[in-house]
Design a protein around this motif. Structure first.
Motif, PDB file in Angstrom:
ATOM      1  N   PHE A 293      -2.047 -61.568 -87.378  1.00 50.63           N
ATOM      2  CA  PHE A 293      -3.416 -61.053 -87.311  1.00 50.63           C
ATOM      3  C   PHE A 293      -3.584 -59.726 -88.048  1.00 50.63           C
ATOM      4  CE2 PHE A 293      -2.870 -63.521 -83.386  1.00 50.63           C
ATOM      5  CZ  PHE A 293      -3.889 -64.435 -83.576  1.00 50.63           C
ATOM      6  N   PHE A 294      -2.511 -58.932 -88.028  1.00 48.25           N
ATOM      7  CA  PHE A 294      -2.575 -57.609 -88.646  1.00 48.25           C
ATOM      8  C   PHE A 294      -1.356 -57.435 -89.523  1.00 48.25           C
ATOM      9  CE2 PHE A 294      -3.484 -57.634 -84.109  1.00 48.25           C
ATOM     10  CZ  PHE A 294      -4.864 -57.487 -84.149  1.00 48.25           C
ATOM     11  N   PRO A 295      -1.481 -56.700 -90.580  1.00 48.59           N
ATOM     12  CA  PRO A 295      -0.298 -56.476 -91.402  1.00 48.59           C
ATOM     13  C   PRO A 295       0.759 -55.721 -90.596  1.00 48.59           C
ATOM     14  CG  PRO A 295      -2.203 -55.291 -92.274  1.00 48.59           C
ATOM     15  CD  PRO A 295      -2.682 -56.053 -91.112  1.00 48.59           C
ATOM     16  N   LEU A 296       2.003 -55.993 -90.908  1.00 47.88           N
ATOM     17  CA  LEU A 296       3.115 -55.325 -90.224  1.00 47.88           C
ATOM     18  C   LEU A 296       2.993 -53.811 -90.293  1.00 47.88           C
ATOM     19  CD1 LEU A 296       6.473 -57.159 -90.988  1.00 47.88           C
ATOM     20  CD2 LEU A 296       5.353 -56.802 -88.801  1.00 47.88           C
ATOM     21  N   SER A 297       2.281 -53.325 -91.327  1.00 50.54           N
ATOM     22  CA  SER A 297       2.260 -51.877 -91.553  1.00 50.54           C
ATOM     23  C   SER A 297       1.569 -51.100 -90.448  1.00 50.54           C
ATOM     24  CB  SER A 297       1.612 -51.574 -92.905  1.00 50.54           C
ATOM     25  OG  SER A 297       0.357 -52.188 -92.965  1.00 50.54           O
ATOM     26  N   VAL A 298       0.822 -51.785 -89.541  1.00 43.37           N
ATOM     27  CA  VAL A 298       0.210 -51.018 -88.450  1.00 43.37           C
ATOM     28  C   VAL A 298       1.212 -50.759 -87.323  1.00 43.37           C
ATOM     29  CG1 VAL A 298      -2.098 -51.921 -88.927  1.00 43.37           C
ATOM     30  CG2 VAL A 298      -0.700 -53.013 -87.168  1.00 43.37           C
ATOM     31  N   MET A 299       2.440 -51.274 -87.479  1.00 40.17           N
ATOM     32  CA  MET A 299       3.449 -51.125 -86.434  1.00 40.17           C
ATOM     33  C   MET A 299       4.280 -49.872 -86.688  1.00 40.17           C
ATOM     34  SD  MET A 299       3.317 -53.717 -84.495  1.00 40.17           S
ATOM     35  CE  MET A 299       3.289 -55.463 -84.313  1.00 40.17           C
ATOM     36  N   PRO A 300       4.906 -49.366 -85.617  1.00 36.60           N
ATOM     37  CA  PRO A 300       5.851 -48.265 -85.833  1.00 36.60           C
ATOM     38  C   PRO A 300       7.034 -48.744 -86.686  1.00 36.60           C
ATOM     39  CG  PRO A 300       5.538 -48.713 -83.479  1.00 36.60           C
ATOM     40  CD  PRO A 300       4.764 -49.737 -84.215  1.00 36.60           C
ATOM     41  N   ASP A 301       7.663 -47.815 -87.377  1.00 38.42           N
ATOM     42  CA  ASP A 301       8.717 -48.208 -88.308  1.00 38.42           C
ATOM     43  C   ASP A 301       9.873 -48.945 -87.632  1.00 38.42           C
ATOM     44  OD1 ASP A 301       7.302 -47.235 -90.366  1.00 38.42           O
ATOM     45  OD2 ASP A 301       8.301 -45.272 -90.409  1.00 38.42           O
ATOM     46  N   TRP A 302      10.235 -48.519 -86.410  1.00 38.15           N
ATOM     47  CA  TRP A 302      11.387 -49.177 -85.761  1.00 38.15           C
ATOM     48  C   TRP A 302      11.073 -50.627 -85.440  1.00 38.15           C
ATOM     49  CZ3 TRP A 302      10.941 -51.105 -80.808  1.00 38.15           C
ATOM     50  CH2 TRP A 302       9.871 -50.632 -80.037  1.00 38.15           C
ATOM     51  N   VAL A 303       9.787 -50.936 -85.205  1.00 41.67           N
ATOM     52  CA  VAL A 303       9.410 -52.332 -84.965  1.00 41.67           C
ATOM     53  C   VAL A 303       9.471 -53.110 -86.276  1.00 41.67           C
ATOM     54  CG1 VAL A 303       7.585 -53.885 -84.234  1.00 41.67           C
ATOM     55  CG2 VAL A 303       7.985 -51.767 -82.990  1.00 41.67           C
ATOM     56  N   ILE A 304       8.932 -52.495 -87.332  1.00 38.38           N
ATOM     57  CA  ILE A 304       8.939 -53.171 -88.633  1.00 38.38           C
ATOM     58  C   ILE A 304      10.361 -53.504 -89.037  1.00 38.38           C
ATOM     59  CG2 ILE A 304       8.345 -52.925 -91.082  1.00 38.38           C
ATOM     60  CD1 ILE A 304       6.094 -51.059 -90.229  1.00 38.38           C
ATOM     61  N   SER A 305      11.303 -52.593 -88.712  1.00 36.08           N
ATOM     62  CA  SER A 305      12.671 -52.774 -89.187  1.00 36.08           C
ATOM     63  C   SER A 305      13.301 -54.064 -88.672  1.00 36.08           C
ATOM     64  CB  SER A 305      13.532 -51.573 -88.793  1.00 36.08           C
ATOM     65  OG  SER A 305      13.652 -51.533 -87.386  1.00 36.08           O
ATOM     66  N   PHE A 306      12.868 -54.572 -87.491  1.00 34.26           N
ATOM     67  CA  PHE A 306      13.400 -55.890 -87.107  1.00 34.26           C
ATOM     68  C   PHE A 306      12.360 -56.993 -87.267  1.00 34.26           C
ATOM     69  CE2 PHE A 306      11.466 -57.008 -83.101  1.00 34.26           C
ATOM     70  CZ  PHE A 306      11.077 -55.789 -82.545  1.00 34.26           C
ATOM     71  N   ALA A 307      11.071 -56.620 -87.143  1.00 36.54           N
ATOM     72  CA  ALA A 307      10.026 -57.659 -87.217  1.00 36.54           C
ATOM     73  C   ALA A 307      10.003 -58.336 -88.581  1.00 36.54           C
ATOM     74  CB  ALA A 307       8.662 -57.051 -86.900  1.00 36.54           C
ATOM     75  N   LYS A 308      10.448 -57.608 -89.612  1.00 37.64           N
ATOM     76  CA  LYS A 308      10.392 -58.217 -90.943  1.00 37.64           C
ATOM     77  C   LYS A 308      11.422 -59.330 -91.109  1.00 37.64           C
ATOM     78  CE  LYS A 308      13.210 -54.601 -93.055  1.00 37.64           C
ATOM     79  NZ  LYS A 308      13.256 -53.487 -93.993  1.00 37.64           N
ATOM     80  N   TYR A 309      12.365 -59.432 -90.173  1.00 38.41           N
ATOM     81  CA  TYR A 309      13.350 -60.522 -90.250  1.00 38.41           C
ATOM     82  C   TYR A 309      13.018 -61.699 -89.337  1.00 38.41           C
ATOM     83  CZ  TYR A 309      16.055 -56.927 -92.619  1.00 38.41           C
ATOM     84  OH  TYR A 309      16.459 -55.958 -93.487  1.00 38.41           O
ATOM     85  N   LEU A 310      11.899 -61.631 -88.614  1.00 34.14           N
ATOM     86  CA  LEU A 310      11.539 -62.742 -87.724  1.00 34.14           C
ATOM     87  C   LEU A 310      11.144 -63.966 -88.554  1.00 34.14           C
ATOM     88  CD1 LEU A 310       9.412 -60.846 -85.054  1.00 34.14           C
ATOM     89  CD2 LEU A 310      11.686 -61.827 -84.755  1.00 34.14           C
ATOM     90  N   PRO A 311      11.447 -65.168 -88.044  1.00 36.82           N
ATOM     91  CA  PRO A 311      11.117 -66.361 -88.833  1.00 36.82           C
ATOM     92  C   PRO A 311       9.620 -66.492 -89.111  1.00 36.82           C
ATOM     93  CG  PRO A 311      11.875 -66.963 -86.621  1.00 36.82           C
ATOM     94  CD  PRO A 311      12.156 -65.516 -86.804  1.00 36.82           C
ATOM     95  N   LEU A 312       8.796 -66.099 -88.136  1.00 38.72           N
ATOM     96  CA  LEU A 312       7.361 -66.223 -88.366  1.00 38.72           C
ATOM     97  C   LEU A 312       6.881 -65.246 -89.433  1.00 38.72           C
ATOM     98  CD1 LEU A 312       4.825 -67.752 -87.559  1.00 38.72           C
ATOM     99  CD2 LEU A 312       4.415 -66.069 -85.775  1.00 38.72           C
ATOM    100  N   THR A 313       7.550 -64.082 -89.538  1.00 38.14           N
ATOM    101  CA  THR A 313       7.194 -63.140 -90.593  1.00 38.14           C
ATOM    102  C   THR A 313       7.460 -63.764 -91.962  1.00 38.14           C
ATOM    103  OG1 THR A 313       7.934 -61.378 -89.123  1.00 38.14           O
ATOM    104  CG2 THR A 313       7.532 -60.786 -91.422  1.00 38.14           C
ATOM    105  N   PHE A 314       8.654 -64.346 -92.113  1.00 38.44           N
ATOM    106  CA  PHE A 314       8.986 -64.995 -93.386  1.00 38.44           C
ATOM    107  C   PHE A 314       7.990 -66.112 -93.690  1.00 38.44           C
ATOM    108  CE2 PHE A 314      13.478 -63.568 -92.469  1.00 38.44           C
ATOM    109  CZ  PHE A 314      13.526 -62.661 -93.514  1.00 38.44           C
ATOM    110  N   LEU A 315       7.635 -66.876 -92.646  1.00 35.42           N
ATOM    111  CA  LEU A 315       6.734 -68.010 -92.857  1.00 35.42           C
ATOM    112  C   LEU A 315       5.340 -67.529 -93.239  1.00 35.42           C
ATOM    113  CD1 LEU A 315       6.313 -71.055 -92.749  1.00 35.42           C
ATOM    114  CD2 LEU A 315       5.805 -70.846 -90.317  1.00 35.42           C
ATOM    115  N   ALA A 316       4.822 -66.550 -92.485  1.00 33.77           N
ATOM    116  CA  ALA A 316       3.475 -66.046 -92.773  1.00 33.77           C
ATOM    117  C   ALA A 316       3.437 -65.413 -94.155  1.00 33.77           C
ATOM    118  CB  ALA A 316       3.058 -65.040 -91.695  1.00 33.77           C
TER     119      ALA A 316
END
Lengths: 357, 256
Positions: A293-316
């Motif tokens: 719903f929102f770009p990853l960039s609205v998240m804190p950096d520590w969240v982005i650091s693992f969220a970018k490896y989630l399968p749904l992130t790769f898929l989206a």
């Protein structure tokens, strides 16, 4: 009796907590600085002054600057990667019609446009004051007038961001839930036990389950994107005739990952009372952490650091790159490798946990 | 394809432990071709475990089983191809009708059959388009027997085929089992009903605590008991309450 069902009580609290905490991570106020491209043909003292003043805005995180030539920048603008770009002509600062600064805006982003306009106006005023200190310079404001040009771009704004994201989320939901609940039911009712009395092997059975659902997953992705095109007016991959094939390939990869996770859950869980919360526990945070719903960039950096490896992130990200930015699969090798790694992990889990009863 | 060995099923000293408890403690027997072999015993005696080991659905801790000369352990696929299985608890795909379920199972065995013929055989022709959950208990049992027959098996395993059925439905299942026997198939079944074992089985094994404690034809077992000097407390009459019930309510099935 209800109080003895501890798991139900615990889970009824876990979900609101997850939602509260994940939303708490979002920083909607985190200012998304507008992105400005600069093409400096002049490279003289005055253009340096102008860039210097703009860089100060960048240092305060009010603006993001991107240097490049006109072709690069106009492509970036069309792809929605920058919100505007500035053409500083040769002999900037001369009293000459051809030496006026031109700004090209993305007509889809009125907010970014007005922010950039204000910044430019301030910057011009600064240069103007600066110059008036230099002797032998004429205060002729017309030298610094800005010509504004609106460019019709293919940038789709939030709708364009949302449609591929939702399609990715739907792939995950169908993948996980369709297979978990059917298989758990088969297991609890004993349908699987009866199948085990036939010569069919477990791998045949699993592949059969996967194929039927993959077809549904691909059709569902097509429908969601078509609705996006027809109802929301999002335009998808006009430049790439293979876009639908590539969408199908990516949906296939993503669908297989989540179906395998679904199989793994239904192999591991004894009944639906354990399967349901575990499935939700996997799906729910990913919906919010994977840039649906929102770009990853609205998240804190520590969240982005693992969220970018989630399968749904790769898929989206893959779906967005193909459907929205018109890239082809060969351009997004990083995301595709990410998906393949997840596919391997999930398949191994599915095969290891599968049980007939 | 069949071997000369007259015993189509051979079970040799099976052992199976669940945790610390032996479910099966050294069971051996043979079943000649064409026989109905009954396994009797209280709940938890090890009947179902034994049957499931022979079917290849469970692994024994030790011991071997042969069907048609094939060792179950290393011929699982071939054996599943020649046996028909009816489990104690039956469930089939809820979105398919009976015709489709039979067709699907036939396909799992790689067989092409006409599901209508099989449904006719088990008296479910009118239910061809019904779903499994719409059937009565007796119909469900008959369907699961029909499914056990889709691959034209040599050996049929029936685990409590009449539990929970009314007397009429039970008789229909009995007749069905007799018909299947008359086609030359071997049947291994478990039951809690002694009159059922007496009516159907050529030989029965009585199992308790994982061991066979008696194995003979029902009439021999009864004779042996009488020889020991046993006297029934009831006087044996020329008809049973079962006969009275069926005389009054008729042989007709009530569940259609």
């Amino acid at each position: 009796m209800y109080y003895r069902n501890r798991t139900a009580i615990v889970w009824s609290l876990v979900f609101p907590l997850i939602i509260m905490l994940t939303f708490g991570l979002f920083n909607f106020e985190k200012y998304n600085a507008p992105k400005l491209g600069i093409n400096d043909l002049s490279q003289n003292k005055i253009s340096d002054l102008m860039i210097e003043s703009l860089v100060k805005y960048q240092e305060n995180n009010i603006l993001k600057i991107n240097f490049g030539n006109e072709t690069e920048l106009s492509k970036q603008l069309k792809d929605g990667k920058i919100d505007a770009y500035l053409n500083i002509p040769k002999n900037f600062g001369n009293i000459d019609e051809n030496s006026k600064v031109k700004v090209f805006f993305d007509d889809n982003n009125p907010e970014e446009r007005s922010a950039i306009e204000i910044i430019l106006q301030k910057s011009i005023t600064e240069i103007f004051n600066e110059i008036s200190n230099i002797p032998n310079n004429y205060k002729i404001e017309s030298r610094f007038e800005i010509t504004k040009v609106n460019i019709v771009t293919e940038s789709q704004g939030f709708k364009g961001f949302l449609v591929p994201g939702i399609a990715a989320m739907a792939i995950m939901q169908t993948g996980l839930f369709s297979v978990v609940f059917t298989l758990i039911k088969f297991k609890v009712q004993g349908v699987l036990r009866r199948l085990n009395a036939t010569p069919i092997g477990s791998s045949h059975f699993i592949i059969g389950q996967l194929i039927t659902r993959i077809i549904v997953v691909i059709i569902q992705t097509y429908i969601l994107i078509l609705v996006g095109i027809l109802v929301l007016g999002v335009s998808i991959g006009q430049e790439n005739p293979l876009v639908w094939v590539e969408i199908a390939i990516v949906s296939f990869l993503g669908g297989s990952i989540f179906l395998s996770f679904g199989l793994a859950i239904s192999g591991w869980a004894k009944d639906e009372n354990t399967a349901a919360p575990v499935t939700n526990l996997i799906a729910l945070p990913m919906i919010f952490l994977s840039g649906v719903f929102f770009p990853l960039s609205v998240m804190p950096d520590w969240v982005i650091s693992f969220a970018k490896y989630l399968p749904l992130t790769f898929l989206a990200d893959s779906l967005r790159s193909i459907a929205l930015y018109g890239l082809s699969i060969t351009d997004i090798i990083y995301e595709i490798i990410g998906l393949l790694v997840w596919l391997l992990i999930s398949l191994i889990l599915a095969i290891k946990t599968f049980k007939w009863e | 394809m069949k071997k000369n060995n007259p015993n189509i099923v051979e079970v040799k000293s099976l052992f199976k432990k669940y945790g610390d408890i032996y479910a099966v403690k050294g069971i051996s027997f043979e079943v000649p071709e064409g026989e109905i072999f009954g396994m009797l015993g209280p709940n938890g005696a090890g009947k179902t475990t034994t049957i499931e080991i022979i079917e290849g659905m469970r692994k024994a801790d030790s011991g071997t089983t042969f069907i048609n000369g094939l060792n179950t352990l290393n011929n699982q696929k071939k054996i599943k191809q020649i046996i028909g299985v009816q489990l104690q608890q039956n469930a089939f795909f809820e979105y398919l009708n009976l015709f489709e379920i039979i067709d699907l199972y036939a396909n799992l065995y790689g067989k092409k059959i006409n599901p209508s013929d099989l449904l006719f055989k088990v008296e479910l022709s009118e239910k061809e388009k019904s779903k499994f959950k719409e059937l009565s208990g007796g119909q469900k049992q008959r369907l699961s027997i029909a499914i056990a027959l889709v691959n034209d098996p040599y050996v049929l395993f029936l685990d409590e085929p009449t539990t929970g059925l009314d007397p009429q439905a039970r008789r229909h299942v009995w007749n069905l089992i007799k018909n299947i026997k008359s086609e030359g198939r071997t049947i291994i079944m478990t039951t809690h009903y002694m009159e059922e074992a007496e009516e159907l089985c050529d030989r029965v094994a009585i199992i308790d605590s994982g061991k066979i404690i008696a194995l003979d034809s029902p009439s021999n077992l009864i004779d042996k008991l009488i020889k020991k000097g046993f006297k029934s407390k009831r006087s044996i009459k020329k008809a049973s309450l079962d006969d009275v019930f069926l005389d009054l309510t008729g042989q007709e099935l009530r569940d259609t």
